[in-house]
Scaffold this active site. Structure first.
Site, PDB file in Angstrom:
ATOM      1  CE1 TYR A  53      -4.338   0.327  -0.357  1.00  0.00           C
ATOM      2  CE2 TYR A  53      -4.406  -1.555   0.858  1.00  0.00           C
ATOM      3  CZ  TYR A  53      -4.874  -0.581  -0.030  1.00  0.00           C
ATOM      4  OH  TYR A  53      -6.362  -0.838  -0.192  1.00  0.00           O
ATOM      5  CD  GLU A  55      -4.932   4.974   0.531  1.00  0.00           C
ATOM      6  OE1 GLU A  55      -5.213   5.878   1.367  1.00  0.00           O
ATOM      7  OE2 GLU A  55      -5.576   3.973   0.462  1.00  0.00           O
ATOM      8  CG  ASP A 198      -7.479  10.352 -24.158  1.00  0.00           C
ATOM      9  OD1 ASP A 198      -6.565   9.706 -24.289  1.00  0.00           O
ATOM     10  OD2 ASP A 198      -8.650   9.895 -23.701  1.00  0.00           O
ATOM     11  CB  THR A 224      -4.049   3.968 -22.157  1.00  0.00           C
ATOM     12  OG1 THR A 224      -3.942   4.028 -23.480  1.00  0.00           O
ATOM     13  CG2 THR A 224      -5.396   4.201 -21.795  1.00  0.00           C
ATOM     14  CE  LYS A 227      -6.617   2.503 -25.789  1.00  0.00           C
ATOM     15  NZ  LYS A 227      -6.809   3.200 -24.748  1.00  0.00           N
ATOM     16  NE  ARG A 233      -6.080  -3.611 -20.030  1.00  0.00           N
ATOM     17  CZ  ARG A 233      -6.163  -3.553 -21.363  1.00  0.00           C
ATOM     18  NH1 ARG A 233      -5.477  -4.345 -22.097  1.00  0.00           N
ATOM     19  NH2 ARG A 233      -7.166  -2.682 -22.193  1.00  0.00           N
TER      20      ARG A 233
HETATM   21  N1  DSN Z   1     -11.762   0.815 -25.803  1.00  0.00           N
HETATM   22  C1  DSN Z   1     -10.328   1.649 -26.115  1.00  0.00           C
HETATM   23  C2  DSN Z   1     -10.120   1.548 -27.731  1.00  0.00           C
HETATM   24  O1  DSN Z   1     -10.422   0.503 -27.957  1.00  0.00           O
HETATM   25  O2  DSN Z   1      -9.876   2.491 -28.252  1.00  0.00           O
HETATM   26  C3  DSN Z   1     -10.317   2.728 -25.631  1.00  0.00           C
HETATM   27  O3  DSN Z   1     -10.435   3.120 -24.257  1.00  0.00           O
END
Ligand code: DSN
Length: 411
Positions: A53, A55, A198, A224, A227, A233
């Site tokens: 933990y 925080e 984003d 994120t 990707k 993730r």
């Molecule tokens: N669901 C994701 C995508 O496939 O682009 C985005 O969060």
């Protein structure tokens, strides 16, 4: 091997992990938001760090025993700031949605107006969709794309001047063109709105200079890490210095409790990997592959929204062929290609049916595939959609390609 340890305790879960490993090995992954992270990232995510933990922020924790966690999180923050050349980074968001939520919590009051890209035009759920917190708690105005799939910047400006949103959001889940961040930021400045970008989908392209960076224009940048960036993730928020403390408070205690420090270690490793020359080459190849895949699909008789891809993603437009995205995505799965159904601009069908299929090149490029493989993938897709080859044969063609580009030595 990790899997042997799992097998001893839980053979049922182990069986499905093994099956998923085989599925990933033997499938051409074209889901534009997916990728294959490195064994080092996966090892960190499965490490003892999951037990802790922590925080708070590095060196300002609510728990003792954080001396190692502090160093790891500090490394992740430092690497993120170096990679994206940003003032400040918070690497704690559990996901991209949480990163966006934290920015909203910091920048807006409930009921404030936001201007974001419409979900069915390629935007994201958290950019103001009526079924998401962003559309439930805030007054959403949406912009979209024209027939060629290009953002209608004049419409963005018109809506900004008319509705005076407090926050303008750029960035998308399905947009195949370069985004003009300067234009967006000028519009935001005109009405004194915050500007958030984003970059979840294009993070690796921004980090390596293959796509222009929004850093000098945006108040907040969210992403994120799993990707194109090829990490674990998770999410990250970057922002200007003046917003740093407010953003940190919005993440914790605003919307999250204990950060996932095992995942933050994975983010730190991925951010180090992203600083390498190899990764620059990778990002360049992703874009080259995507542009070439679009051209090849078109020469095989398959329409692409806007006729080209300038980043990692494109949408197959099925309207002329009178087929649905749902059916074609299922057909592609049968022949060993995973993708997802997606709406096209002004789609006459529902989001559950759709007239398009979104595809991207981040994952296949990680496997080492280049132009010759893109040519074959385009041909498999076209032969499947236009029924020019048998399912069995197409499946074998996909499998042959996968076997030439193996994925991970073991699990
Ligand atoms: N669901 C994701 C995508 O496939 O682009 C985005 O969060």
């Amino acid at each position: 091997m990790e899997i042997d340890i799992i097998k001893k305790t839980d053979p049922e879960v182990a069986k499905y992990i093994e099956l998923e490993f085989k599925r990933q090995q033997n499938t051409i992954e074209l889901i534009a938001s997916e990728n294959f992270t490195s064994p080092a990232v996966m090892a960190a995510c499965g490490s003892v760090l999951t037990n802790k933990y922590a925080e708070g922020r590095p060196y300002k924790r609510y728990y003792n025993g954080c001396e190692n966690i502090d160093k790891i999180e500090e490394l992740a923050v430092k690497r993120c700031c170096e990679l994206f050349k940003c003032d400040h980074a918070n690497v704690q968001p559990h996901s991209g949605a949480q990163a966006n939520m934290a920015v909203f919590l910091y920048a807006l009051k409930t009921g404030d107006t936001i201007l974001g890209m419409d979900l069915s035009n390629g935007g994201h759920l958290t950019h103001g969709s009526s079924v998401n917190f962003s559309g439930i708690n805030y007054n959403t105005i949406s912009y979209g794309v024209d027939e060629n799939g290009v953002i209608d910047y004049n419409d963005v400006e018109k809506k900004a001047l008319e509705y005076k949103p407090k926050l303008i959001i750029a960035g998308a889940s399905n947009y195949s063109r370069i985004i003009d961040f300067e234009r967006f930021s000028k519009i935001a400045k005109e009405i004194n709105a915050y500007f958030m970008v984003d970059i979840a989908h294009i993070a690796a392209l921004v980090a390596t200079g293959v796509h222009p960076s929004p850093v000098s224009y945006a108040d907040f940048i969210t992403t994120t890490t799993h990707k194109t960036l090829r990490g674990p993730r998770g999410g990250i928020i970057m922002c200007k210095k003046e917003h740093a403390s407010g953003i940190d408070k919005a993440v914790f205690p605003g919307i999250q409790g204990g950060p996932l420090e095992h995942i933050i270690a994975g983010k730190a490793i991925a951010l180090k990997e992203a600083q390498s020359e190899d990764f620059k080459e990778y990002a360049k190849q992703v874009v080259e592959n995507s542009s070439y895949l679009a051209q090849e699909l078109i020469s095989n008789g398959i329409d692409i929204v806007g006729g080209k891809s300038e980043n990692h993603v494109m949408t197959i437009d099925l309207r002329k062929l009178d087929k649905t995205g749902k059916d074609v995505a299922n057909l592609l799965e049968e022949v060993g290609i995973t993708a997802n159904k997606n709406t096209v601009p002004n789609d006459p069908t529902s989001p559950f049916v759709t007239s398009g299929v979104r595809i991207g090149t981040a994952a296949t490029t990680t496997r080492g595939m280049k132009k010759p493989e893109m040519k074959e993938i385009a041909s498999i897709i076209a032969d499947a959609i236009l029924e020019k080859d048998s399912i069995e044969n197409l499946k074998n063609r996909s499998l042959n390609l996968c076997k030439k580009f193996p994925l991970y030595e073991n699990i």
